[in-house]
Design a protein around this motif. Sequence first.
Motif, short mmCIF file in Angstrom:
data_model
loop_
_atom_site.label_atom_id
_atom_site.label_comp_id
_atom_site.label_asym_id
_atom_site.label_seq_id
_atom_site.Cartn_x
_atom_site.Cartn_y
_atom_site.Cartn_z
N ALA A 201 0.81 -1.22 0.00
CA ALA A 201 0.00 0.00 0.00
C ALA A 201 0.85 1.27 0.00
O ALA A 201 0.51 2.27 -0.64
N ILE A 202 1.96 1.24 0.69
CA ILE A 202 2.76 2.46 0.84
C ILE A 202 3.41 2.88 -0.48
O ILE A 202 3.83 4.03 -0.65
N VAL A 243 20.34 3.81 -3.32
CA VAL A 243 19.05 3.15 -3.16
C VAL A 243 18.37 3.57 -1.86
O VAL A 243 19.00 3.68 -0.82
N MET A 244 17.10 3.83 -2.00
CA MET A 244 16.28 4.10 -0.81
C MET A 244 15.17 3.07 -0.78
O MET A 244 14.50 2.85 -1.79
N THR A 245 14.99 2.42 0.37
CA THR A 245 13.85 1.50 0.51
C THR A 245 12.83 2.14 1.43
O THR A 245 13.18 2.85 2.38
N ILE A 246 11.56 1.90 1.14
CA ILE A 246 10.47 2.53 1.90
C ILE A 246 9.41 1.48 2.21
O ILE A 246 8.90 0.82 1.31
N GLU A 247 9.08 1.34 3.50
CA GLU A 247 8.11 0.30 3.86
C GLU A 247 7.25 0.71 5.06
O GLU A 247 7.69 1.47 5.93
N ASP A 248 6.04 0.15 5.10
CA ASP A 248 5.15 0.35 6.25
C ASP A 248 5.33 -0.83 7.19
O ASP A 248 4.44 -1.66 7.38
N GLY A 276 11.29 3.41 7.28
CA GLY A 276 10.21 2.57 7.78
C GLY A 276 9.89 3.02 9.19
O GLY A 276 10.09 4.18 9.55
N VAL A 277 9.41 2.11 9.99
CA VAL A 277 9.08 2.44 11.38
C VAL A 277 10.31 2.14 12.24
O VAL A 277 10.82 1.03 12.24
N PRO A 278 10.81 3.17 12.94
CA PRO A 278 12.11 3.05 13.59
C PRO A 278 12.06 2.42 14.98
O PRO A 278 12.24 3.11 15.98
N LEU A 291 -0.94 8.50 10.30
CA LEU A 291 0.19 7.62 10.63
C LEU A 291 1.32 7.77 9.61
O LEU A 291 2.49 7.79 9.98
N TYR A 292 0.97 7.89 8.34
CA TYR A 292 2.02 8.15 7.34
C TYR A 292 2.78 9.42 7.75
O TYR A 292 4.01 9.47 7.70
N LYS A 293 2.04 10.42 8.18
CA LYS A 293 2.69 11.68 8.57
C LYS A 293 3.51 11.51 9.83
O LYS A 293 4.64 12.00 9.93
N LEU A 294 2.94 10.82 10.81
CA LEU A 294 3.64 10.63 12.09
C LEU A 294 5.01 10.00 11.87
O LEU A 294 5.99 10.38 12.51
N PHE A 295 5.07 9.05 10.96
CA PHE A 295 6.34 8.35 10.73
C PHE A 295 7.12 8.94 9.54
O PHE A 295 8.07 8.33 9.06
N LYS A 296 6.67 10.11 9.09
CA LYS A 296 7.32 10.78 7.95
C LYS A 296 7.40 9.87 6.73
O LYS A 296 8.41 9.83 6.03
N LEU A 297 6.32 9.13 6.52
CA LEU A 297 6.27 8.24 5.37
C LEU A 297 5.16 8.66 4.39
O LEU A 297 4.80 7.92 3.49
N ASP A 298 4.61 9.85 4.61
CA ASP A 298 3.62 10.38 3.68
C ASP A 298 4.36 10.93 2.44
O ASP A 298 5.56 11.18 2.50
#
Lengths: 312, 269
Positions: A201-202, A243-248, A276-278, A291-298
Amino acid sequence: MSATELKSTRDAFGQALLELAEKSSKLWVLSADLTDSMRVTSFADKYKDRHVQCGVAEQNMVGIAAGLAANGKVPFVTSFAAFSPGRNWDQLRVSVCLSNLPVKVVSGATGFGNSKDGASHQALEDIAITRVLPNLKVVTPLDFNQTKQAVLSIFKDPGPVYMRIGHEKVPNITKSDQEFVIGKADLLKEGEEITVISAGAIMHQVLEAIKSSRVKADVINLSTIKPIDKEAILTSLEKTRKVMTIEDHQVAGGLGSAVAEVIAQSGKRVKMKILGVPDTFSRSARSIDDLYKLFKLDSKSLEEEIKEFIRE
Amino acid sequence: MQTAQLEKYANQIRQTIIISLLHAGSGHPAGALGFADLFAYLYFSDFLKVNPKNPKMEERDRLYLSCGHYAPGLYSALALKGFFSIKDLSGLRDVNGIDGHPILGQLPGIENSAGPLGQGISQAIGSALAHQDTNIKTVCIISDGELQEGQTWEALMFMGNSRLKNLTVILDRNDIQISGNTNEVMPLEPLKEKFDSFNLITQTINGNDFKEIDEALTKTNLFDRPNVVIAETVAGKGISFMENDYLWHGRAPNKEEALEAINELKNPQ
Ligand SMILES: Cc1ncc(C[n+]2csc(CCOP(=O)(O)OP(=O)(O)O)c2C)c(N)n1
Ligand SMILES: [Mg+2]
């Protein structure tokens, strides 16, 4: 269906089950009281004798599935990821994976998808705990069409599979007739500045970020986490070296870790960043965007992250 | 405390559940509403010793909530008791507010983390073991759907083999779960016989009747073994359109429904 219409991957799952059930009598589906949430209700109504309602009992459910699979059936085990594979991991490990049986564990409420129920219900560790299990394949389709195709492919696969789907309604970017090949990543965009790898989804936040940043990026949809498509990753990195990886999901043990394992052993010298989530629990949120915003993943935050990483 | 007063508290708990779920926009009304009389009894009779001014008081009794989705009921009772402000409940399920399921340490008065079903009795056994030689009691609330989880029975077996007289499990027997009536989804009966055969002292009561609640829970103080109270309740109790309807297991009322619910609670038949 138009590309802009938003649909969840769990809705795709429910539809795919109905279509598959017509073609194969080997398909069985098991529920643990999350029948409706996993979109299994229509299947359960139409194919009563191939639906097993286990009650709130995820460990028993996976065990029953193992027994069905050892006797010629192809059972799909359905619940939320926090409970399956969260609660029934041992049963999955021994009853299913050690015996290498074709049980398909399909789980919702992954990532931030079930934002409302809060920390205990959001599975941010499921990739980590499944990709360590021998024989188990791990797939994570990113939209409606890809999920429908993935259901067909994991049904045909002779071994156990974990499929990560969810509640979030997302754009449908995959063509409906595009076959899902387990173990093969797809390149969604091509560019030479950076390789961005994500899945599920992310990915839709990622795609928006790439679009508005105008960065020239290879964007890899790692729709199979295991077995991982080394070639797709290394070929792209030959070109971009970044490379940057991005995950929820937790940073530890997830998609980024899987990619890092490939890179570290390739001898390639590249710059890498894992988002991702740290190492923290999530929390309730009335909207998934919080939540995307909270974890700066928006998409906005990701745009900044990507631009900055390119400048480095 | 007089029954009439407990009834008033139960009613306030019910109203607070409805209002916090309306704010949250999602959540689980039916179970918490059905259990509201017991929440009222537990926090507003003198059965449990707790102190909102000193929530971590060493000699307090411990209330473990196993079915974490009853959180709105627990939170409402704790707020009305004065552990925190009722206003905090408007932040239920908000990213800057309170989690949808209880987390130890997030709010004063919460004794355990819960949400994934079936974990509570084990935690409560730990608490009871830690306080064996004291007057501190541990009470654990479980739901009937949770009886389908294996861990629940591992814990009940441990209880039955123990001498933990300071431990009481209250089962909310409301006969609903997500997919329908519990007795249809995965039947549980005969329940009392199951508990009895695990060496547990078992009482069955109407969990919406303060006299029966008071009698049964007062008795538990005298037991020399761990025990279970089967509290038969009406899911969604107090709100006519929610009562006994499993579809209200996990759906928040909209504004209209909330108004109607509050109206019914303020003007009981
Ligand atoms: C281990 C686990 N599996 C599944 C769920 C999802 N779930 C939440 S509430 C619930 C229904 C359980 O029935 P009961 O606790 O009796 O709920 P009631 O409808 O009475 O509130 C389920 C299956 C969960 N929270 N934990
Ligand atoms: Mg119930």
